[in-house]
Design a protein around this motif. Structure first.
Motif, PDB file in Angstrom:
ATOM      1  N   ASP A  19       0.832  -1.218   0.000  1.00 28.23           N
ATOM      2  CA  ASP A  19       0.000   0.000   0.000  1.00 28.23           C
ATOM      3  C   ASP A  19       0.862   1.263   0.000  1.00 28.23           C
ATOM      4  OD1 ASP A  19      -2.360  -1.263  -0.137  1.00 28.23           O
ATOM      5  OD2 ASP A  19      -2.947  -0.961   1.968  1.00 28.23           O
ATOM      6  N   GLY A  20       1.897   1.252   0.817  1.00 30.64           N
ATOM      7  CA  GLY A  20       2.795   2.408   0.898  1.00 30.64           C
ATOM      8  C   GLY A  20       3.486   2.653  -0.434  1.00 30.64           C
ATOM      9  N   LEU A  21       3.893   1.584  -1.084  1.00 29.98           N
ATOM     10  CA  LEU A  21       4.570   1.725  -2.375  1.00 29.98           C
ATOM     11  C   LEU A  21       3.597   2.209  -3.448  1.00 29.98           C
ATOM     12  CD1 LEU A  21       7.000   1.467  -4.227  1.00 29.98           C
ATOM     13  CD2 LEU A  21       6.517  -0.994  -4.423  1.00 29.98           C
ATOM     14  N   VAL A  22       2.387   1.673  -3.441  1.00 27.55           N
ATOM     15  CA  VAL A  22       1.376   2.097  -4.433  1.00 27.55           C
ATOM     16  C   VAL A  22       1.097   3.595  -4.266  1.00 27.55           C
ATOM     17  CG1 VAL A  22      -1.061   1.874  -5.086  1.00 27.55           C
ATOM     18  CG2 VAL A  22       0.345  -0.185  -4.748  1.00 27.55           C
ATOM     19  N   GLU A  23       0.986   4.032  -3.027  1.00 29.38           N
ATOM     20  CA  GLU A  23       0.764   5.466  -2.783  1.00 29.38           C
ATOM     21  C   GLU A  23       1.942   6.285  -3.315  1.00 29.38           C
ATOM     22  OE1 GLU A  23       0.882   9.341  -0.547  1.00 29.38           O
ATOM     23  OE2 GLU A  23       2.408   7.780  -0.632  1.00 29.38           O
ATOM     24  N   ALA A  24       3.159   5.777  -3.086  1.00 31.45           N
ATOM     25  CA  ALA A  24       4.364   6.504  -3.533  1.00 31.45           C
ATOM     26  C   ALA A  24       4.414   6.586  -5.058  1.00 31.45           C
ATOM     27  CB  ALA A  24       5.617   5.813  -3.004  1.00 31.45           C
ATOM     28  N   ILE A  25       3.971   5.533  -5.717  1.00 32.05           N
ATOM     29  CA  ILE A  25       3.958   5.544  -7.187  1.00 32.05           C
ATOM     30  C   ILE A  25       2.893   6.512  -7.703  1.00 32.05           C
ATOM     31  CG2 ILE A  25       3.434   4.139  -9.234  1.00 32.05           C
ATOM     32  CD1 ILE A  25       4.773   1.756  -7.756  1.00 32.05           C
ATOM     33  N   ARG A  26       1.688   6.410  -7.117  1.00 34.49           N
ATOM     34  CA  ARG A  26       0.596   7.284  -7.594  1.00 34.49           C
ATOM     35  C   ARG A  26       0.920   8.756  -7.389  1.00 34.49           C
ATOM     36  NH1 ARG A  26      -4.342   3.800  -5.156  1.00 34.49           N
ATOM     37  NH2 ARG A  26      -4.528   2.317  -6.866  1.00 34.49           N
ATOM     38  N   ARG A  27       1.584   9.083  -6.287  1.00 30.83           N
ATOM     39  CA  ARG A  27       1.906  10.482  -5.980  1.00 30.83           C
ATOM     40  C   ARG A  27       3.196  10.950  -6.641  1.00 30.83           C
ATOM     41  NH1 ARG A  27      -0.490  12.131  -1.055  1.00 30.83           N
ATOM     42  NH2 ARG A  27       0.605  14.093  -1.437  1.00 30.83           N
ATOM     43  N   LEU A  28       3.859  10.049  -7.398  1.00 28.86           N
ATOM     44  CA  LEU A  28       5.123  10.371  -8.076  1.00 28.86           C
ATOM     45  C   LEU A  28       6.282  10.622  -7.102  1.00 28.86           C
ATOM     46  CD1 LEU A  28       3.058  10.614 -10.416  1.00 28.86           C
ATOM     47  CD2 LEU A  28       4.497  12.420 -11.355  1.00 28.86           C
ATOM     48  N   ARG A  29       6.193   9.983  -5.934  1.00 27.91           N
ATOM     49  CA  ARG A  29       7.357  10.027  -5.022  1.00 27.91           C
ATOM     50  C   ARG A  29       8.488   9.235  -5.664  1.00 27.91           C
ATOM     51  NH1 ARG A  29       5.059  12.201  -0.660  1.00 27.91           N
ATOM     52  NH2 ARG A  29       2.921  11.577  -0.158  1.00 27.91           N
ATOM     53  N   VAL A  30       8.106   8.130  -6.323  1.00 23.43           N
ATOM     54  CA  VAL A  30       9.018   7.421  -7.203  1.00 23.43           C
ATOM     55  C   VAL A  30       8.372   7.460  -8.586  1.00 23.43           C
ATOM     56  CG1 VAL A  30       8.039   5.176  -6.506  1.00 23.43           C
ATOM     57  CG2 VAL A  30      10.197   5.238  -7.712  1.00 23.43           C
ATOM     58  N   ARG A  31       9.187   7.770  -9.596  1.00 23.51           N
ATOM     59  CA  ARG A  31       8.609   7.999 -10.927  1.00 23.51           C
ATOM     60  C   ARG A  31       9.692   7.831 -11.987  1.00 23.51           C
ATOM     61  NH1 ARG A  31      11.475  11.656 -12.162  1.00 23.51           N
ATOM     62  NH2 ARG A  31      10.717  11.598 -14.299  1.00 23.51           N
ATOM     63  N   GLY A  32       9.275   7.893 -13.269  1.00 24.76           N
ATOM     64  CA  GLY A  32      10.201   7.652 -14.377  1.00 24.76           C
ATOM     65  C   GLY A  32      10.104   6.178 -14.749  1.00 24.76           C
TER      66      GLY A  32
END
Ligand code: MRU
Length: 308
Positions: A19-32
């Motif tokens: 869940d934490g990772l999915v949130e980070a992806i959706r919010r572009l905390r991790v991206r590219g």
């Protein structure tokens, strides 16, 4: 690194749940695109640790795979790791292999891309880049920015124009941060200045990454890429896309078949427009293959169809 905090703060996140990772992806905390592939594969390792085989784990994997729809690397990274379930160790090993491959990919693209730019543009061109394609978007070095770094090492770069990349400002916040760290001369421009700067002869080539390259050679990348491609064509300068084979999707015929993420009105209207203003916010666009001078991957340089 939480990319939403840059350039102000360098904050690392410790993500221990899907869940934490999915949130980070959706919010572009991790991206590219390549970084999303690695994150997706590592996310399956988290799922293997968190859940027994069954509905909960399937749901977690589904959320990961679909957290963002446009970059093919995310679903690919997830699929590669899922094939090794249920063994946590085997999944983790595969995820780290995805990471190591992307590191090698960046090194190979840097060389091939720098050779190409030197052959097309001659000595020390100014390159215009869009969005962020450095180590933040991959694992190290990047795609298009890896080429920029290599040209700088070779003494063959005049400078960089980074376009802001509205609305989330990956160019203004992240690319400038990476270029500054690497001591590379650069200037920031609003997105809409790109084609005019090209027309005025101030840009030697456009160089950027991709989130998906389709079988017919269409390049799907951050919104604004297409406008730069039109500007490059009008000005008669090269438009170069640098992306690993992990971003090439031969199963997708053309850009018309790609789901373009729509990120909603708030990112565009924000605090600037009158309250309640509606907005349209495609996060990516499609540059038709005929506007792309060359695609540089870790294995080849091509123009036209990717499956030729
Ligand atoms: O929405 P983002 O920031 O994930 O979009 C990223 C891009 O469009 C990049 O140009 C692309 O992923 C290439 S990254 C090396």
């Amino acid at each position: 690194m939480d990319q939403t905090r840059l350039p102000g703060e360098e904050v690392y996140l410790r993500l221990e749940t899907v869940d934490g990772l999915v949130e980070a992806i959706r919010r572009l905390r991790v991206r590219g695109a390549p970084a999303l592939g690695v994150a997706g594969a590592l996310g399956v390792a988290l799922a293997a640790k968190q859940f027994e085989a069954g509905r909960e784990r399937d749901q977690a994997v589904h959320l990961l795979r679909t957290a963002r729809p446009t970059a093919v690397n995310l679903a690919r990274g997830v699929e590669r790791a899922v094939a090794l379930l249920p063994s946590f160790e085997a999944v983790l090993t595969e995820a780290l292999r995805v990471r190591d491959e992307e590191i090698a990919n960046s090194r190979s693209m840097a060389q091939r891309g720098a050779d190409l730019v030197q052959s097309l543009c001659g000595a020390a061109p100014t390159l215009l880049t869009h969005c962020n394609t450095g180590g933040l978007a991959t694992v190290v070095d990047g795609t298009a920015l890896a080429v920029v770094f290599e040209l700088h090492r070779r003494g063959a770069l005049g400078g960089v124009i980074a376009s802001e990349t509205r609305p989330l400002l990956q160019g203004a916040r992240l690319t400038t941060w990476e270029l500054r760290k690497a001591n590379i001369p650069h200037r920031l421009a609003v997105d809409s200045a790109g084609p005019f700067l090209m027309a005025r002869g101030e840009v030697g080539a456009v160089i950027l990454g991709a989130d998906r390259i389709c079988a017919n050679g269409d390049v799907v990348n951050k919104i604004g890429s297409y406008a730069h491609a039109l500007g490059a064509r009008a000005a008669g300068i090269p438009f170069i896309c640098v992306a690993p084979e992990s971003t090439v999707d031969l199963a997708t015929a053309s850009g018309a078949d790609v789901e373009i993420e729509d990120r909603g009105a708030a990112e565009v209207a924000g605090a600037t427009a009158p309250e309640g203003t509606d907005a349209v916010n495609p996060a990516f666009d499609v540059t038709p293959a005929e506007l792309v001078t060359a695609v540089v991957t870790d294995r080849r340089t091509f123009s036209g169809r990717a499956d030729a």
